[in-house]
Design a protein around this motif. Sequence first.
Motif, PDB file in Angstrom:
ATOM      1  N   ARG A 139     -14.401 -14.814 -26.728  1.00 55.70           N
ATOM      2  CA  ARG A 139     -13.521 -14.911 -25.539  1.00 55.70           C
ATOM      3  C   ARG A 139     -12.977 -13.407 -25.501  1.00 55.70           C
ATOM      4  O   ARG A 139     -13.617 -13.070 -24.089  1.00 55.70           O
ATOM      5  N   GLU A 140     -13.197 -12.496 -26.602  1.00 54.35           N
ATOM      6  CA  GLU A 140     -12.554 -11.080 -26.081  1.00 54.35           C
ATOM      7  C   GLU A 140     -13.476 -10.676 -25.351  1.00 54.35           C
ATOM      8  O   GLU A 140     -12.926 -10.062 -24.495  1.00 54.35           O
ATOM      9  N   THR A 141     -14.585 -10.882 -26.410  1.00 55.82           N
ATOM     10  CA  THR A 141     -15.481  -9.871 -25.864  1.00 55.82           C
ATOM     11  C   THR A 141     -16.209  -9.633 -24.329  1.00 55.82           C
ATOM     12  O   THR A 141     -16.087  -9.162 -23.271  1.00 55.82           O
ATOM     13  N   LEU A 142     -16.377 -11.419 -23.985  1.00 56.69           N
ATOM     14  CA  LEU A 142     -16.528 -11.728 -22.550  1.00 56.69           C
ATOM     15  C   LEU A 142     -15.610 -11.061 -21.457  1.00 56.69           C
ATOM     16  O   LEU A 142     -15.924 -10.898 -20.420  1.00 56.69           O
ATOM     17  N   ASN A 143     -14.123 -11.483 -21.793  1.00 57.63           N
ATOM     18  CA  ASN A 143     -13.554 -11.562 -21.561  1.00 57.63           C
ATOM     19  C   ASN A 143     -12.813  -9.819 -21.403  1.00 57.63           C
ATOM     20  O   ASN A 143     -12.587  -9.265 -19.571  1.00 57.63           O
TER      21      ASN A 143
ATOM     22  N   THR B 172     -14.957  -5.505 -16.842  1.00 56.96           N
ATOM     23  CA  THR B 172     -15.218  -4.159 -16.943  1.00 56.96           C
ATOM     24  C   THR B 172     -16.141  -3.743 -15.900  1.00 56.96           C
ATOM     25  O   THR B 172     -17.257  -3.613 -15.656  1.00 56.96           O
ATOM     26  N   GLY B 173     -16.257  -5.060 -14.788  1.00 56.92           N
ATOM     27  CA  GLY B 173     -16.937  -4.663 -14.090  1.00 56.92           C
ATOM     28  C   GLY B 173     -19.166  -5.674 -14.247  1.00 56.92           C
ATOM     29  O   GLY B 173     -19.573  -4.983 -14.032  1.00 56.92           O
ATOM     30  N   ASP B 174     -18.489  -6.473 -15.727  1.00 58.24           N
ATOM     31  CA  ASP B 174     -20.024  -7.104 -16.265  1.00 58.24           C
ATOM     32  C   ASP B 174     -21.056  -5.800 -16.775  1.00 58.24           C
ATOM     33  O   ASP B 174     -21.912  -6.090 -16.717  1.00 58.24           O
ATOM     34  N   SER B 175     -20.194  -4.553 -17.130  1.00 60.38           N
ATOM     35  CA  SER B 175     -21.296  -3.419 -17.918  1.00 60.38           C
ATOM     36  C   SER B 175     -20.661  -4.329 -19.403  1.00 60.38           C
ATOM     37  O   SER B 175     -19.842  -3.386 -20.326  1.00 60.38           O
TER      38      SER B 175
ATOM     39  N   ASP C 145     -19.485 -21.969 -12.478  1.00 59.81           N
ATOM     40  CA  ASP C 145     -18.984 -20.954 -12.043  1.00 59.81           C
ATOM     41  C   ASP C 145     -17.859 -19.645 -12.535  1.00 59.81           C
ATOM     42  O   ASP C 145     -17.450 -20.007 -13.751  1.00 59.81           O
ATOM     43  N   ARG C 146     -18.323 -18.997 -12.539  1.00 62.61           N
ATOM     44  CA  ARG C 146     -18.103 -17.668 -13.402  1.00 62.61           C
ATOM     45  C   ARG C 146     -16.730 -17.635 -13.126  1.00 62.61           C
ATOM     46  O   ARG C 146     -15.531 -16.423 -13.746  1.00 62.61           O
ATOM     47  N   LEU C 147     -16.345 -17.263 -12.178  1.00 63.42           N
ATOM     48  CA  LEU C 147     -14.420 -17.232 -11.906  1.00 63.42           C
ATOM     49  C   LEU C 147     -14.439 -18.341 -12.828  1.00 63.42           C
ATOM     50  O   LEU C 147     -12.257 -17.521 -12.755  1.00 63.42           O
ATOM     51  N   ASP C 148     -13.932 -19.819 -12.697  1.00 62.70           N
ATOM     52  CA  ASP C 148     -14.053 -20.266 -13.641  1.00 62.70           C
ATOM     53  C   ASP C 148     -13.756 -19.970 -14.975  1.00 62.70           C
ATOM     54  O   ASP C 148     -12.819 -19.721 -15.453  1.00 62.70           O
ATOM     55  N   ILE C 149     -14.505 -19.648 -15.550  1.00 62.80           N
ATOM     56  CA  ILE C 149     -14.546 -18.752 -16.499  1.00 62.80           C
ATOM     57  C   ILE C 149     -13.994 -17.775 -17.167  1.00 62.80           C
ATOM     58  O   ILE C 149     -13.061 -17.673 -17.888  1.00 62.80           O
ATOM     59  N   ALA C 150     -13.835 -16.754 -15.998  1.00 65.71           N
ATOM     60  CA  ALA C 150     -13.320 -15.880 -16.018  1.00 65.71           C
ATOM     61  C   ALA C 150     -11.143 -15.948 -15.653  1.00 65.71           C
ATOM     62  O   ALA C 150     -11.023 -15.596 -16.940  1.00 65.71           O
TER      63      ALA C 150
END
Length: 421
Positions: free
Chosen positions: A355-359, A364-367, A397-402
């Motif tokens: 979770r921490e890594t994906l967050n 960081t703009g998918d970097s 949905d990536r917005l939901d995941i974020a």
Amino acid sequence: MDSVQLTSHTHVIARRLRDDEVAATASVTGEILERIEGLGEDAVLAEMLDASVHGNVTTIIHVLANDIAISRLQPTTAAVEFARRLAQRDVPSNSLVRAYHVGQSVLLRDVYSKVDELSLSTTDSMQVVRHISDTVYEYIDWITKYVFEAYEDERRRWMGVESNVLTSAIHALLDSPAADPGHLERDSGYRLDQRHAAMIVWSTDEECSVRDLDRAVRTLAGRLRAEGNPLITAIDRRTVWVWVPLGRRPDRTIDVETVTSALDHDSPIAVAVGFAGDGVTGFRRSHQQAKAAFSVATSGAVDDHRRQGSRVVGYGDRGLGLVALLARDLDSTKQWVHDVLGPLAAPGETSSILRETLNAYFETGDSHLRAAERLNVHRNTVKYRVTKALSEAPGADRLDIAAALVVCSLLGSAVVGDDAS
């Protein structure tokens, strides 16, 4: 049924109550919060209620299991402290007494069902029920008298503090749109026709006093270059509401780093901050935002390294305003988080790291590179974790995941755990 048999059956019921003690405590606490307004207005108060209920349930079971006379008991610390906290928060004393009677009713329902499980004759069942009911009633009668006296003693002591910090005038202005702002201005000398930054300042240390909090607030106001003395009102012995006057300055967001630097490194004091706002409307709105930040900060154990150790939380923090809204219905929010994140919402270090890594990756703009720099790990490690995390999250949905990741970061154990379904 003779006295020996009655005692034996009572001991059986006590053992079965002990086996279900956690569930019994949760059931009593839940019904009290549902039926009595004002006892669960924030996470700290609800936690104290749960501790008080647990202490009382444990004591009752101990009495039934060991034939202890009520006159030989001492009240639990949690029960006394909860009564004192209600007095400090101006919760009516009848709410405290009602809570004990609601708890008695819930516990006895559990007792009755356990007596039915013994398959005794109707006469014997009634005798066991009568004996246990009398014992529980005697305990509730004794403990309510004790905690009521503690409540009244604390209320008399606390009234002196409240009068010094203008609590009644402040609450009137916050609670009623029709309240006269001039009343507060005349009594306090605090001008309302300016910009205000509201805060809630609290301590996790039982030894901390209102005086300690007052000192910390005035230091903080100086660091923020306040244009006058802050307005401070004590809510309980470890919590104060604050407004810092900013005059005509354009500042809307209070710098979290400045607030943090004003606190001693090893201080137990924490701060929740709202956006700065103008006039009476801004006075109220900034306070509501500080309360929302406070509710998130105290809602559960936070599970990521970024939030651990942070003693300042701002309404302007990423996602906090949204999370504050979602925290009003934790059961539904927890279910939504599990629907979106799936296995990523599980407890444990592995899920927490993913979770921490994906967050960090999303922030960081998918970097992969910038996320790796933030987390101090190799870029390929981030790439592997992100791929694994996205493969585990059923939400497309990536917005939901974020958003769900931010909820987990801020609410921690309140939403992370076993599936809520």
